[in-house]
Design an enzyme around this catalytic site. Structure first.
Site, mmCIF file in Angstrom:
data_model
loop_
_atom_site.group_PDB
_atom_site.id
_atom_site.type_symbol
_atom_site.label_atom_id
_atom_site.label_comp_id
_atom_site.label_asym_id
_atom_site.label_seq_id
_atom_site.Cartn_x
_atom_site.Cartn_y
_atom_site.Cartn_z
ATOM 1 N N HIS A 213 75.274 -12.445 49.781
ATOM 2 C CA HIS A 213 74.425 -12.940 48.698
ATOM 3 C C HIS A 213 74.816 -14.340 48.265
ATOM 4 C CE1 HIS A 213 72.962 -8.749 48.550
ATOM 5 N NE2 HIS A 213 71.848 -9.425 48.433
ATOM 6 N N CYS B 190 61.318 -11.059 56.406
ATOM 7 C CA CYS B 190 61.782 -11.579 55.121
ATOM 8 C C CYS B 190 63.309 -11.639 55.042
ATOM 9 C CB CYS B 190 61.219 -10.774 53.965
ATOM 10 S SG CYS B 190 61.716 -9.058 53.989
HETATM 11 C C1 PEP Z 1 67.091 -7.692 54.636
HETATM 12 O O1 PEP Z 1 67.808 -6.704 54.727
HETATM 13 O O2 PEP Z 1 66.872 -8.480 55.596
HETATM 14 C C2 PEP Z 1 66.424 -8.018 53.373
HETATM 15 C C3 PEP Z 1 65.524 -8.978 53.301
HETATM 16 O O3 PEP Z 1 66.806 -7.329 52.256
HETATM 17 P P1 PEP Z 1 68.194 -7.605 51.463
HETATM 18 O O4 PEP Z 1 68.813 -8.855 52.040
HETATM 19 O O5 PEP Z 1 67.832 -7.737 50.031
HETATM 20 O O6 PEP Z 1 68.949 -6.368 51.776
#
Ligand code: PEP
Ligand code: MG
Length: 563
Positions: A188, A488
């Site tokens: 993150h 995404c």
């Molecule tokens: C992913 O896992 O690629 C995603 C977009 O969700 P997150 O990064 O929030 O787990």
């Protein structure tokens, strides 16, 4: 003074930077040479003063936090630093004869064990407690508090790693770049740096030792190159790269499309209403991932339907008639919710997270779907899509679709984040309207490599042919059912990977808004057939490196300026 040195890591946020270094201070730990306390009262007073100073400092930082989430974290930590139970615990340890820093550490450990036992929100405070411990320890040792230092001149931050909360408070006007020794490309922290548009590289081994005596750094956050004590020629070359990048980006505007006009929607990843307002100001076509769980984190109860409606309405208002894909609550694993704790798990990433948690807590999902439907009704002309995270079976997809449709939501989809969903995408897609591939988790689960472990970055690369095969399978399901597939995860924001994804059949790409221009420019340089050819070579490659190299070979040479 350190000689010129070039180090490589993983570029996670494109752009170049050059400037002085600001080292994020590491925690110091117990003073191994401190004597046992002979005057517990006086020593207790020292600790009280240190804790009070820590609390004041955090309160002051909260006043300047640049998001509601980081402000809440800082205020909660400042309050905890004044906790009487903690101070009493320190007094107890001092009376037993511990030295000052050992007393702090031992008292915190006792307190942390109690919080963990209480579980939920209280257990989540343990991280804050350790932060307080490290700050107070540094103060009583007469050393600077750990964390981001105060600096006057805009600088490049160098850290072992940065906590998401620290990253969220960075001011892009003052932080020229971020370089970390650890961290992963889908952590993150990396995601937040890109969101803020700060050039960043992670996994730069040796950087902490290298900057001890180095006044300046040069950074290329696209390729992950860091030059310690750069020469004038380095800086000139970096500026030249930056100029070439600006030239390659010039005129990047409007709808996303390949050179021969095949449309690819370019969308933004957002987490809050503030993000939505910022992202909507960019030249892009909506949001392909609204991580709604950000509204639920760091709270001791779920936000009310009214509060959720208000937030979702703001998000939809920001985007007007542009598409917004809201992902329902993706809690669990690295995003635990204190008020929806289903008990301890050996492997939380494989546990009751995402949709699995929603199935246990239907009230939370229904509240969300009600609020999303309310927001949709409140914003005329809005184009709201909803999707579920962490889907593995057709039954789960159907369960979610029926629930969302029962709330009057017309566009219902799922995220493809598990190999199970990728391999059975035709069946899964037959019960929903669209799918969006979450490459961060899909890489983690395909390669059985924890996305939080920076050391596993090589395995976690979306260039791994196995991951590309999963994406291809998902797209085949899209073709068979005529339903659109988006991406995404972080892979969608890499201009070269974006071409491969389009070649595989992806119809939309969602990313940090700051990455859209480069991806749009990359698409404009290539026709769809070239993208398909790149995809074929990449999937057929024998390694991640080979896959990337094969795609790059077919790319327009100007594309390199965008990476
Ligand atoms: C992913 O896992 O690629 C995603 C977009 O969700 P997150 O990064 O929030 O787990
Ligand atoms: Mg995910």
């Amino acid at each position: 003074m350190t000689d010129r040195l070039v180090l490589y890591g993983i570029g996670v946020s494109a752009g170049t930077a050059h400037g002085p270094v600001a080292v994020v201070t590491p925690a110091v730990g117990i003073d191994e040479h401190e004597p046992a306390s002979v005057d517990p009262e006086a020593d207790g007073q020292r600790v009280r003063e240190a804790l009070a100073a820590v609390s004041e400092g955090l309160t002051a930082r909260a006043a300047h936090a640049n998001s509601e989430t980081s402000r809440a974290v800082l205020v909660a930590t400042a309050t905890l630093a004044k906790d009487r139970g903690l101070i009493k615990g320190v007094d107890r340890e001092l009376k037993k004869g511990a030295g000052v820093t050992k007393a702090i550490h031992d008292a915190v450990e006792v307190y942390a064990a109690k919080l963990r036992k209480l579980g939920g929100y209280m257990a989540d405070r343990v991280t804050d407690l350790y932060d307080i411990r490290d700050r107070a320890t540094a103060r009583v040792r007469g050393l600077p508090e750990p964390g981001v230092p105060d600096f006057d001149e805009p600088s490049i931050l160098v850290a072992q790693d940065l906590a998401p909360a620290e990253t969220a408070t960075l001011d892009p006007q003052r932080v020229l770049g971020v370089v970390t020794e650890a961290g992963g490309a889908t952590s993150h922290t990396a995601i937040l740096a890109a969101q803020l548009g700060i050039p960043a590289a992670v996994q730069v081994k040796g950087i902490a030792a290298a900057v001890v005596d180095a006044p300046t750094l040069a950074l290329d956050g696209g390729v992950g190159e860091v030059i310690v004590a750069p020469s004038e020629a380095d800086v000139t070359e970096l500026n030249e790269r930056s100029r070439r990048r600006a030239a390659a980006l010039a005129g990047s505007s409007g709808e996303g499309a390949t050179r021969d006009g095949y449309k690819v929607k370019l969308l933004a990843n957002i987490g809050t209403a503030e993000d939505a307002a910022k992202a909507a100001a960019f030249d892009l076509e909506g949001s392909g991932l609204f991580r709604t769980e950000f509204l639920f984190l760091d709270r001791d109860a779920a936000p009310s339907i009214e509060e959720q409606t208000e937030t979702y309405t703001q998000v939809l208002r920001s985007f007007g008639t542009r598409r917004v894909v809201a992902r329902t609550l993706d809690a669990g694993a690295d995003k635990p919710l204190s008020f929806a704790n289903l008990g301890p798990e050996e492997n939380p990433a494989l546990g009751r997270r995402g949709l699995r948690l929603s199935q246990q807590r239907e009230d939370l999902l229904d509240g969300q779907l009600t609020a999303l439907a309310n927001a949709r009704a409140a914003v005329e002309g809005s184009n709201l899509w909803v999707m579920a995270p962490m889907v593995a079976t057709v039954d789960e997809a159907r369960w979610f679709a029926e629930r969302a449709r029962a709330h009057g939501l017309p566009q219902v989809g799922v995220m493809v984040e598990t190999p199970a969903a990728a391999l059975r995408s035709t069946q899964v897609l037959s019960v929903v309207d669209f799918a969006s591939i979450g490459t961060n988790d899909l890489s983690q689960y395909t390669m059985a490599a924890d996305r939080l472990q920076g050391e596993l970055a090589g395995l976690l690369s979306p260039w791994q042919p196995a991951v590309l095969s999963m994406i291809r399978e998902t797209c085949r399901g899209g073709e068979a059912t005529g339903k659109p597939i988006g991406v995404c995860g972080e892979a969608g924001g890499d201009p070269l990977m974006a071409l491969v994804l389009v070649g595989l059949g992806v119809a939309s790409l969602s990313m940090a808004p700051t990455k859209v221009n480069a991806v749009r420019a990359a698409l404009r340089m290539h026709d769809r057939d070239t993208c398909r050819q790149m995809a074929n070579y990449a999937v057929d490659a024998w390694s991640a490196e080979e896959a990337r190299a094969a795609a790059l070979k077919l790319a327009d040479p100007v594309l390199r300026d965008l990476l």
